[in-house]
Design a protein around this motif. Sequence first.
Motif, PDB file in Angstrom:
ATOM      1  N   GLN A 126     -68.006  34.402   8.107  1.00 62.61           N
ATOM      2  CA  GLN A 126     -69.213  34.989   8.677  1.00 62.61           C
ATOM      3  C   GLN A 126     -70.467  34.441   8.004  1.00 62.61           C
ATOM      4  O   GLN A 126     -71.517  34.314   8.632  1.00 62.61           O
ATOM      5  CB  GLN A 126     -69.167  36.511   8.522  1.00 62.61           C
ATOM      6  CG  GLN A 126     -68.061  37.179   9.316  1.00 62.61           C
ATOM      7  CD  GLN A 126     -68.498  37.615  10.694  1.00 62.61           C
ATOM      8  OE1 GLN A 126     -69.557  38.202  10.857  1.00 62.61           O
ATOM      9  NE2 GLN A 126     -67.690  37.336  11.694  1.00 62.61           N
ATOM     10  N   LEU A 127     -70.341  34.093   6.728  1.00 66.82           N
ATOM     11  CA  LEU A 127     -71.484  33.557   5.988  1.00 66.82           C
ATOM     12  C   LEU A 127     -71.680  32.067   6.226  1.00 66.82           C
ATOM     13  O   LEU A 127     -72.700  31.499   5.828  1.00 66.82           O
ATOM     14  CB  LEU A 127     -71.300  33.808   4.488  1.00 66.82           C
ATOM     15  CG  LEU A 127     -71.256  35.270   4.041  1.00 66.82           C
ATOM     16  CD1 LEU A 127     -70.950  35.355   2.553  1.00 66.82           C
ATOM     17  CD2 LEU A 127     -72.570  35.982   4.363  1.00 66.82           C
ATOM     18  N   GLY A 128     -70.709  31.423   6.860  1.00 66.96           N
ATOM     19  CA  GLY A 128     -70.806  29.998   7.127  1.00 66.96           C
ATOM     20  C   GLY A 128     -70.622  29.133   5.893  1.00 66.96           C
ATOM     21  O   GLY A 128     -71.125  28.004   5.829  1.00 66.96           O
ATOM     22  N   ILE A 129     -69.889  29.629   4.907  1.00 67.49           N
ATOM     23  CA  ILE A 129     -69.657  28.881   3.676  1.00 67.49           C
ATOM     24  C   ILE A 129     -68.498  27.917   3.875  1.00 67.49           C
ATOM     25  O   ILE A 129     -67.415  28.310   4.332  1.00 67.49           O
ATOM     26  CB  ILE A 129     -69.363  29.835   2.501  1.00 67.49           C
ATOM     27  CG1 ILE A 129     -70.582  30.712   2.214  1.00 67.49           C
ATOM     28  CG2 ILE A 129     -68.955  29.061   1.255  1.00 67.49           C
ATOM     29  CD1 ILE A 129     -70.351  31.755   1.124  1.00 67.49           C
ATOM     30  N   GLU A 130     -68.691  26.659   3.531  1.00 66.54           N
ATOM     31  CA  GLU A 130     -67.655  25.639   3.647  1.00 66.54           C
ATOM     32  C   GLU A 130     -66.865  25.545   2.351  1.00 66.54           C
ATOM     33  O   GLU A 130     -67.327  25.928   1.277  1.00 66.54           O
ATOM     34  CB  GLU A 130     -68.284  24.278   3.958  1.00 66.54           C
ATOM     35  CG  GLU A 130     -69.088  24.245   5.256  1.00 66.54           C
ATOM     36  CD  GLU A 130     -68.211  24.423   6.483  1.00 66.54           C
ATOM     37  OE1 GLU A 130     -67.024  24.041   6.415  1.00 66.54           O
ATOM     38  OE2 GLU A 130     -68.715  24.935   7.495  1.00 66.54           O
ATOM     39  N   ARG A 131     -65.650  24.989   2.468  1.00 69.60           N
ATOM     40  CA  ARG A 131     -64.831  24.746   1.279  1.00 69.60           C
ATOM     41  C   ARG A 131     -64.418  23.278   1.229  1.00 69.60           C
ATOM     42  O   ARG A 131     -64.148  22.655   2.260  1.00 69.60           O
ATOM     43  CB  ARG A 131     -63.588  25.634   1.268  1.00 69.60           C
ATOM     44  CG  ARG A 131     -63.916  27.111   1.217  1.00 69.60           C
ATOM     45  CD  ARG A 131     -62.800  27.933   0.620  1.00 69.60           C
ATOM     46  NE  ARG A 131     -61.560  27.842   1.372  1.00 69.60           N
ATOM     47  CZ  ARG A 131     -60.427  28.435   1.000  1.00 69.60           C
ATOM     48  NH1 ARG A 131     -60.388  29.154  -0.108  1.00 69.60           N
ATOM     49  NH2 ARG A 131     -59.342  28.326   1.728  1.00 69.60           N
ATOM     50  N   ILE A 132     -64.382  22.731   0.023  1.00 66.22           N
ATOM     51  CA  ILE A 132     -64.011  21.336  -0.177  1.00 66.22           C
ATOM     52  C   ILE A 132     -63.014  21.252  -1.319  1.00 66.22           C
ATOM     53  O   ILE A 132     -62.853  22.180  -2.103  1.00 66.22           O
ATOM     54  CB  ILE A 132     -65.244  20.463  -0.493  1.00 66.22           C
ATOM     55  CG1 ILE A 132     -65.990  21.015  -1.713  1.00 66.22           C
ATOM     56  CG2 ILE A 132     -66.171  20.368   0.700  1.00 66.22           C
ATOM     57  CD1 ILE A 132     -67.165  20.179  -2.146  1.00 66.22           C
ATOM     58  N   GLY A 133     -62.329  20.086  -1.414  1.00 71.52           N
ATOM     59  CA  GLY A 133     -61.375  19.886  -2.500  1.00 71.52           C
ATOM     60  C   GLY A 133     -60.289  18.910  -2.110  1.00 71.52           C
ATOM     61  O   GLY A 133     -60.314  18.320  -1.023  1.00 71.52           O
ATOM     62  N   SER A 134     -59.317  18.725  -2.999  1.00 64.76           N
ATOM     63  CA  SER A 134     -58.240  17.762  -2.802  1.00 64.76           C
ATOM     64  C   SER A 134     -57.149  18.338  -1.905  1.00 64.76           C
ATOM     65  O   SER A 134     -56.681  19.459  -2.130  1.00 64.76           O
ATOM     66  CB  SER A 134     -57.629  17.363  -4.155  1.00 64.76           C
ATOM     67  OG  SER A 134     -58.582  16.708  -4.965  1.00 64.76           O
ATOM     68  N   ASP A 135     -56.753  17.567  -0.904  1.00 68.37           N
ATOM     69  CA  ASP A 135     -55.674  17.964   0.001  1.00 68.37           C
ATOM     70  C   ASP A 135     -54.563  16.926  -0.109  1.00 68.37           C
ATOM     71  O   ASP A 135     -54.751  15.758   0.211  1.00 68.37           O
ATOM     72  CB  ASP A 135     -56.187  18.052   1.438  1.00 68.37           C
ATOM     73  CG  ASP A 135     -55.161  18.666   2.387  1.00 68.37           C
ATOM     74  OD1 ASP A 135     -53.971  18.743   2.017  1.00 68.37           O
ATOM     75  OD2 ASP A 135     -55.552  19.052   3.505  1.00 68.37           O
ATOM     76  N   PHE A 136     -53.397  17.352  -0.586  1.00 68.10           N
ATOM     77  CA  PHE A 136     -52.275  16.435  -0.769  1.00 68.10           C
ATOM     78  C   PHE A 136     -51.460  16.273   0.518  1.00 68.10           C
ATOM     79  O   PHE A 136     -50.492  15.510   0.542  1.00 68.10           O
ATOM     80  CB  PHE A 136     -51.379  16.933  -1.907  1.00 68.10           C
ATOM     81  CG  PHE A 136     -52.027  16.843  -3.254  1.00 68.10           C
ATOM     82  CD1 PHE A 136     -51.886  15.711  -4.035  1.00 68.10           C
ATOM     83  CD2 PHE A 136     -52.804  17.885  -3.742  1.00 68.10           C
ATOM     84  CE1 PHE A 136     -52.488  15.617  -5.275  1.00 68.10           C
ATOM     85  CE2 PHE A 136     -53.417  17.809  -4.985  1.00 68.10           C
ATOM     86  CZ  PHE A 136     -53.252  16.666  -5.756  1.00 68.10           C
ATOM     87  N   GLU A 137     -51.848  17.024   1.559  1.00 63.24           N
ATOM     88  CA  GLU A 137     -51.161  16.952   2.855  1.00 63.24           C
ATOM     89  C   GLU A 137     -49.652  17.100   2.688  1.00 63.24           C
ATOM     90  O   GLU A 137     -48.856  16.343   3.241  1.00 63.24           O
ATOM     91  CB  GLU A 137     -51.520  15.647   3.570  1.00 63.24           C
ATOM     92  CG  GLU A 137     -53.017  15.532   3.868  1.00 63.24           C
ATOM     93  CD  GLU A 137     -53.365  14.267   4.621  1.00 63.24           C
ATOM     94  OE1 GLU A 137     -52.488  13.406   4.771  1.00 63.24           O
ATOM     95  OE2 GLU A 137     -54.528  14.152   5.051  1.00 63.24           O
ATOM     96  N   GLN A 138     -49.284  18.098   1.891  1.00 59.60           N
ATOM     97  CA  GLN A 138     -47.880  18.347   1.597  1.00 59.60           C
ATOM     98  C   GLN A 138     -47.585  19.833   1.792  1.00 59.60           C
ATOM     99  O   GLN A 138     -48.287  20.698   1.270  1.00 59.60           O
ATOM    100  CB  GLN A 138     -47.555  17.955   0.151  1.00 59.60           C
ATOM    101  CG  GLN A 138     -46.172  18.345  -0.319  1.00 59.60           C
ATOM    102  CD  GLN A 138     -45.075  17.638   0.453  1.00 59.60           C
ATOM    103  OE1 GLN A 138     -45.063  16.412   0.512  1.00 59.60           O
ATOM    104  NE2 GLN A 138     -44.156  18.388   1.046  1.00 59.60           N
ATOM    105  N   LYS A 139     -46.538  20.114   2.560  1.00 57.54           N
ATOM    106  CA  LYS A 139     -46.115  21.489   2.778  1.00 57.54           C
ATOM    107  C   LYS A 139     -45.169  21.908   1.654  1.00 57.54           C
ATOM    108  O   LYS A 139     -44.339  21.119   1.199  1.00 57.54           O
ATOM    109  CB  LYS A 139     -45.406  21.607   4.131  1.00 57.54           C
ATOM    110  CG  LYS A 139     -45.174  23.034   4.606  1.00 57.54           C
ATOM    111  CD  LYS A 139     -44.649  23.024   6.041  1.00 57.54           C
ATOM    112  CE  LYS A 139     -44.634  24.413   6.650  1.00 57.54           C
ATOM    113  NZ  LYS A 139     -44.222  24.381   8.084  1.00 57.54           N
ATOM    114  N   MET A 140     -45.329  23.138   1.188  1.00 57.58           N
ATOM    115  CA  MET A 140     -44.491  23.669   0.119  1.00 57.58           C
ATOM    116  C   MET A 140     -43.826  24.951   0.600  1.00 57.58           C
ATOM    117  O   MET A 140     -44.383  25.695   1.416  1.00 57.58           O
ATOM    118  CB  MET A 140     -45.330  23.956  -1.119  1.00 57.58           C
ATOM    119  CG  MET A 140     -46.110  22.770  -1.655  1.00 57.58           C
ATOM    120  SD  MET A 140     -45.091  21.523  -2.475  1.00 57.58           S
ATOM    121  CE  MET A 140     -44.636  22.387  -3.987  1.00 57.58           C
TER     122      MET A 140
END
Length: 530
Positions: A183-197
């Motif tokens: 609702q606040l429109g806050i984005e998130r960023i960071g490392s994505d290993f594209e791996q399912k666990m």
Amino acid sequence: MAKRHQVVIVGGGPVGVGLAVELGLRDIDCVVIERRRDLPNLPKGQNLTSRTLEHFYFWGIEDELRDARIMPKEYPIGGVLAYKNLMSEYWNRPRRGRVASRAHYYVDGDRMPQYRLEAVLREKIKSLPSVEVLYETTVKSVEQDEDGVSVTYDSGIWPYDEETIHGDYVIGCDGARSVVREQLGIERIGSDFEQKMVLAVFTSTVFHDALERFPHSSTYRALDPEFNGYPFMIGRVVVGESFFFLAPVPNDTSKEDFDYQALLNRAAGFEFEASFEHVGFWDLKVSVADKYQVGRAFIAGDSAHSHPPFGGFGLNNGLEDITNLGWKLAAKLQGWGGESLLESYSEERRPIFWEVGEDFIARNIEKEGEFLNTFSPEKDLAEFKREWKKFQDDGGSRGQVYEPNYEGSPVVLGPEGGVSSAHGSFEFAARAGHHLSPQPLSGGRYLPAELGSGFTLLAIDADDGDVQTLEKAAQAEKIPFTVVRDTCEGGRQRYEAKLILIRPDQHIVWVGDTAPDDAAGVMRKVIGRA
């Protein structure tokens, strides 16, 4: 007319309820909106740091929390690291930074499933008259203006009419899929290993017996070279019976089309039969919000940051978020804290978890992958043994020290060029921005018990005139203020300062041997009114 509270907390997990406890103990009127009434019986959030147990001490429920422990005391926090599988001849017990840091905190850490911790917090809020909890309710929207916030929620009662609560502030503690953050429109960023666990919970007495080859431990990790540094992790839930299992799986895996027993056998290094009680999935990635505040709205815990469940960073950092934010909200609402004090929450906490996610979690996953791709007993046994020994020496962290501090905070008089960081060093010397390390006080007094709920001035062989100067400056700003006097003996000389100003979350904001020339300016700065 819609009801009004000073603070509206969206989400009643451990972070949301912990914030309610922090605020309730400061007589702040707040409401918690939570969709769950029953606690999920999943063994997540196990490792609780010494710092987290400090919060429970100051909340007056440390004993209750320790009584909720289900792990026998002879099974310590931490565990075994093995190469390829748990039956490998190459294994060790990494030395963790938490062991080295223990002397710098007031109490020991502990280990238990998150739902046990939540139960203790829920029981505590029953004793706090300024706290209300609405279970089985779902937040629909969050709005704000210069006068306050409005939170609309589904009442949870037929015919499920929507209702609205007004407040001065709203805090989103509603998890990785936070409605408040969206609702606040806050984005998130960071490392994505594209791996399912996968997270599986299983029972097996045979597996328990096989672990007798190791010293008593609570967790067991296996680094399989074919999985690029993504570890197998098995942790005890009920000793002798149940365990949780974290492991990488193909990204198209579902609950029904995968042989979890075979994967578990591979991690264990032998075949056995287990009874699976739960199977769920999560993505291997680190996400940090680009800001933790928009106007009168804040986010904390998993709403602000999420990561793989390695190292216990998530729950512990979430509780650190709300103990940082809680006293600041109380100070603002009680009239002695400034707007900059609230803004300092995001400025202090966001850099900490950005480094936690990228440097302590993502980078360590990458380093373990680099190790597995570079060294093996088959390539060069001597070289492998030498490098494997390094994991025993530093737990794979390669010299990183996790010591969160706020040297660069706008409400701390830190060193020139200081920054708020998860990296630091453990020292007994008092340093602005850092946690106050414990030293015994004379007369058998326990240091934490002497600290006030507001600001505390620790005066060690300090001049009475200097103490009075700081005390009067605090009184002029209506700051709750406690003075603890003692001599420079019995270890207290290790602080290397006569005057140490400590804020309500036990972090030091100013250090000196004499009163500052502008004591009033110092006080205004540390409460966000400079």
